[in-house]
Scaffold this active site. Structure first.
Site, mmCIF file in Angstrom:
data_model
loop_
_atom_site.group_PDB
_atom_site.id
_atom_site.type_symbol
_atom_site.label_atom_id
_atom_site.label_comp_id
_atom_site.label_asym_id
_atom_site.label_seq_id
_atom_site.Cartn_x
_atom_site.Cartn_y
_atom_site.Cartn_z
ATOM 1 N N SER A 192 0.846 -1.199 0.000
ATOM 2 C CA SER A 192 0.000 0.000 0.000
ATOM 3 C C SER A 192 0.879 1.245 0.000
ATOM 4 O O SER A 192 0.704 2.139 -0.851
ATOM 5 C CB SER A 192 -0.887 0.037 1.243
ATOM 6 N N TYR A 206 -1.554 -11.208 2.614
ATOM 7 C CA TYR A 206 -1.719 -9.834 3.107
ATOM 8 C C TYR A 206 -3.209 -9.609 3.348
ATOM 9 O O TYR A 206 -3.989 -9.497 2.405
ATOM 10 C CB TYR A 206 -1.156 -8.869 2.056
ATOM 11 N N LYS A 219 0.463 -11.158 6.863
ATOM 12 C CA LYS A 219 0.639 -9.770 7.304
ATOM 13 C C LYS A 219 -0.762 -9.308 7.616
ATOM 14 O O LYS A 219 -1.570 -9.122 6.711
ATOM 15 C CB LYS A 219 1.261 -8.915 6.212
ATOM 16 N N GLU A 245 -0.561 1.522 14.901
ATOM 17 C CA GLU A 245 -1.100 2.068 16.150
ATOM 18 C C GLU A 245 -1.214 0.988 17.215
ATOM 19 O O GLU A 245 -1.437 1.272 18.390
ATOM 20 C CB GLU A 245 -2.514 2.634 15.921
HETATM 21 C C1 LIG Z 1 -3.479 1.183 4.796
HETATM 22 C C2 LIG Z 1 -2.064 1.280 5.269
HETATM 23 O O1 LIG Z 1 -1.294 2.027 4.728
HETATM 24 N N1 LIG Z 1 -1.732 0.501 6.292
HETATM 25 C C3 LIG Z 1 -0.367 0.423 6.746
HETATM 26 C C4 LIG Z 1 -0.177 0.856 8.169
HETATM 27 O O2 LIG Z 1 1.194 0.832 8.422
HETATM 28 C C5 LIG Z 1 -0.717 2.264 8.360
HETATM 29 O O3 LIG Z 1 -0.050 3.160 7.522
HETATM 30 C C6 LIG Z 1 -0.512 2.704 9.795
HETATM 31 O O4 LIG Z 1 -1.059 1.765 10.685
HETATM 32 C C7 LIG Z 1 -1.135 4.085 10.048
HETATM 33 O O5 LIG Z 1 -2.526 4.010 10.037
HETATM 34 C C8 LIG Z 1 0.103 -0.974 6.598
HETATM 35 O O6 LIG Z 1 -0.705 -1.888 7.279
HETATM 36 C C9 LIG Z 1 0.140 -1.279 5.125
HETATM 37 C C10 LIG Z 1 1.472 -1.528 4.664
HETATM 38 O O7 LIG Z 1 2.326 -1.774 5.452
HETATM 39 C C11 LIG Z 1 1.723 -1.479 3.238
HETATM 40 O O8 LIG Z 1 1.284 -2.370 2.528
HETATM 41 O O9 LIG Z 1 2.345 -0.558 2.785
#
Ligand SMILES: CC(=O)N[C@@H]([C@@H](O)[C@H](O)[C@H](O)CO)[C@@H](O)CC(=O)C(=O)O
Length: 304
Positions: A49, A138, A166, A194
């Protein structure tokens, strides 16, 4: 020592690196990857993401992975997210990831159409079996609309190449459910940053996260505190991390662009985000400085 130890630790989700025209920037990719290696993270999660994979072509995604592997492939564990809208493109990306030396594949379920679990299993299995690489599911229901069931997880875990999930779903109890469903050594990666500490206490072995990218030192310290069973310290660090995240998400600009702007204050330039993600505007200037200071203060307090 387990074969899976290379996946246990702090693994930033790698941000998309663009030049000023919004094109993939190989030099910026390599600089960012080397920065993370120097800080001491365990690995990188490329093309997820945070990597804005859904806004990039197959060729662009290959270019990103090639540059990450070239820069830090010898030092860090590289997990390549290879899911694309079609199985055909996912297979192409999976084969490419293996050919350049990635350690593992990861994939979200198919997007757009709501498909039965058999079709999701088939999609994952086809890309996985196109290689000999480890495979990580994922699970991110808030963006894909599909919440991984314990039944499908169990079925997938019965395949030799599947090593874990994940998990970016918000209920921490899901980690318990997946842990129970795995009948072999596995790795559960905590997804919501978080709840990193909560996820670890529930049984996550590791973490992959987007906001790690702007404050990896704090997540490394939280990880160390959990390993030392210093839960009071782990909670203090988690609270400071959450203050940062909650400040970032107050903006109308996308989280990724705020993070990229904070990185820029650290001298790391990786461009902006691709449309339709909303970019930072003048209104965000104070917030970006504030977030930068919050991270610097927390680092000064918790990281020697
Ligand atoms: C939707 C999203 O970006 N979720 C993040 C979280 O790291 C997120 O940025 C964080 O918990 C802040 O809300 C990750 O779970 C996703 C992730 O690591 C990725 O695929 O880049």
């Amino acid at each position: 020592m387990s074969r899976l130890d290379k996946y246990r630790g702090i693994i930033p989700a790698f941000y998309a690196c663009y030049n000023e025209e919004g094109e993939i920037d190989p030099e910026r990719i390599q600089t960012l990857a080397r920065h993370y290696a120097k800080v001491g993270v365990k690995g990188l999660y490329v093309g997820g993401s945070s990597g804005e994979c859904i806004y990039q072509t197959v060729e662009e995604r290959k270019l990103v992975l090639e540059n990450v592997v070239e820069a830090v492939g010898d030092e860090l564990t590289i997990i390549a997210h290879v899911a694309a809208p079609s199985t055909r493109h996912s297979i192409e990306l999976a084969k490419h990831a293996e050919s350049v030396g990635a350690d593992a594949l990861a994939a979200i379920p198919p997007i757009y159409f709501v498909l039965p679990e058999d079709a999701i299993e088939d999609y994952w299995t086809q890309m996985m079996e196109a290689t000999d690489l480890d495979f990580i599911i994922y699970n991110i229901p808030q963006t894909t609309g599909y919440a991984l069931s314990a039944d499908l997880y169990k079925k997938m875990m019965a395949k030799d190449q599947v090593i874990g999930v994940k998990n970016s779903s918000m209920p921490v109890q899901d980690i318990y459910e997946f842990k129970q469903a795995a009948s072999k050594d596995s790795v559960i990666f905590n997804g919501p940053d978080e709840q990193y500490v909560a996820g670890r206490l529930m049984g996550a072995d590791s973490g992959i996260g987007g906001t790690y990218g702007v404050m990896p030192e704090l997540f490394l310290k939280a990880d160390e505190a959990v390993q030392n069973s210093d839960f009071e310290l782990a909670q203090k660090i988690q609270y400071r991390i959450n203050d940062v995240i909650f400040e970032i998400v107050k903006s109308d600009a996308h989280l990724y662009d705020i993070i990229k702007s904070v990185l820029s204050l650290e001298g790391i330039e990786i461009g902006s985000v691709r449309s339709p993600l909303p970019r930072v505007t003048e209104k965000d200037e104070e917030r970006i400085k504030k977030v930068h200071k919050m991270i610097s203060d927390a680092k000064a307090e918790f990281v020697q």
